[in-house]
Enzyme design. Structure first.
Site, PDB file in Angstrom:
ATOM      1  N   SER A  83       0.822  -1.211   0.000  1.00 51.43           N
ATOM      2  CA  SER A  83       0.000   0.000   0.000  1.00 51.43           C
ATOM      3  C   SER A  83       0.854   1.258   0.000  1.00 51.43           C
ATOM      4  CB  SER A  83      -0.865   0.071   1.262  1.00 51.43           C
ATOM      5  OG  SER A  83      -1.574  -1.089   1.444  1.00 51.43           O
ATOM      6  N   GLU A 141      -4.181  -0.047  -8.939  1.00 52.06           N
ATOM      7  CA  GLU A 141      -3.201   0.956  -9.353  1.00 52.06           C
ATOM      8  C   GLU A 141      -1.922   0.245  -9.829  1.00 52.06           C
ATOM      9  OE1 GLU A 141      -4.575   4.505  -6.269  1.00 52.06           O
ATOM     10  OE2 GLU A 141      -2.972   3.152  -5.662  1.00 52.06           O
TER      11      GLU A 141
END
Ligand SMILES: NC(=O)c1ccc[n+]([C@@H]2O[C@H](COP(=O)([O-])OP(=O)(O)OC[C@H]3O[C@@H](n4cnc5c(N)ncnc54)[C@H](O)[C@@H]3O)[C@@H](O)[C@H]2O)c1
Length: 290
Positions: free
Chosen positions: A123, A156
């Site tokens: 993350s 992403e």
């Protein structure tokens, strides 16, 4: 490597994210081996697959044949070498500790086929912090799924300066084949795209909670009913793990020494009590009965 050459996926880490990324990949037609250092977590991941797939059949989202085929495509092992030996694409989803990831990538580099792309679901850590632990930096990329990975559409793909066009292109196309909506992030920025936006919201929400402005429930309600968010920042933290929020903030604070990067007092309190959210049945909300 061309996307059409990706047939076998290995997922390292079967926790919150890894077990769902594995299952998703198997449902979308890939042969998947999921591995973890914890036998218990692997058993849990396998049990989840055995419950989730029949549930999808009941809901008529998959046919019985599709569910059966997906189940046959996924296997679980604590032998990492076995898991990655035939992998074309490796997705790492282990704990958010840079040193652990770097050591893992160095090991993966030695045991995964030379052509394999090594992706991290981190993350926070951009892949250039990890790529130099391997002999194939152009094939090391961020592939950031959102929680729950079986449900959330966004992924992403971060194209760091070391990432080849081919790796970025195959990673982007892999997400599309997994029925996701990928976005290409063309520069390495900490937190990538969406979490940078969420960080601002959750920092403000935590400040209001710590200052006694409103309860976690009411802040969540405001975001849901006033801004149309599917869930508020506290409910989201319970889902993603308060331990993860703590680890990320603490890591950043240790790095910068900036007091504004410190985890908020209420996050520290939850972390110390072991109230990490849904996974421990207690977080900002109580899930004991769920
Ligand atoms: N939780 C989220 O909402 C979320 C969302 C997007 C990305 N991520 C990222 O995904 C990664 C995993 O997060 P998570 O929430 O699934 O964590 P988690 O703690 O639920 O699972 C991590 C798993 O990794 C295993 N593990 C640790 N070291 C290992 C090793 N060397 N080899 C194999 N397995 C190992 C642990 O046993 C554990 O089961 C992190 O990098 C995190 O930043 C998390």
């Amino acid at each position: 490597m061309n996307i059409d050459d990706v047939k076998n996926i290995a997922v390292i880490g079967a926790g919150n994210m890894g077990h769902q990324i594995s299952l998703l990949s198997a449902i979308r037609g890939y042969k998947v081996v999921c591995t973890d250092v914890s036998e218990e977590i692997l058993k849990k991941a396998e049990k989840f697959a055995d419950t989730y797939l029949p549930g999808r059949v009941e809901k008529q989202k998959l046919t019985a044949e599709e569910a059966k085929a997906a189940r046959q495509r996924i296997s679980f092992t604590n032998d990492m070498e076995q898991a990655v030996k035939d992998a074309d694409y490796v997705i790492e989803a282990v704990i958010e500790v840079l040193d652990v990831k770097r050591k893992l990538f160095a090991a993966l580099d030695k045991i995964a086929p030379k052509h394999a792309i090594l992706a991290t679901n981190s993350s926070t850590f951009v892949s250039s912090l990890i790529a130099d632990a391997t002999s194939r930096p152009s094939k090391v990329v961020n592939l950031h799924f959102f929680n729950p990975a079986l449900v959330m559409k966004l992924v992403e793909v971060v194209k760091g300066p070391h990432v080849s066009d081919e790796t970025a292109d195959s990673s982007f196309k892999l997400c599309e084949r997994l029925d996701k909506v990928p976005v290409l992030i063309q520069k390495e920025v900490e937190g990538f795209l969406l979490n940078r936006i969420f960080k601002v919201i959750s920092q403000e929400a935590l400040w209001m909670l710590d200052m006694g402005v409103a309860s976690a429930e009411d802040i969540d309600k405001a975001c849901v009913f006033g801004a149309g968010h599917p869930m508020g920042p506290f409910r989201l933290m319970d889902l993603t793990g308060i331990d993860l929020s703590y680890t990320i903030s603490m890591g950043k604070f240790r790095q910068t020494g900036d007091p504004t990067d410190r985890p908020s007092p209420s996050v520290v309190e939850k972390f110390i009590k072991g109230h990490y959210g849904e996974k421990t049945k207690k977080g900002w909300y109580d899930y004991t009965d769920k």
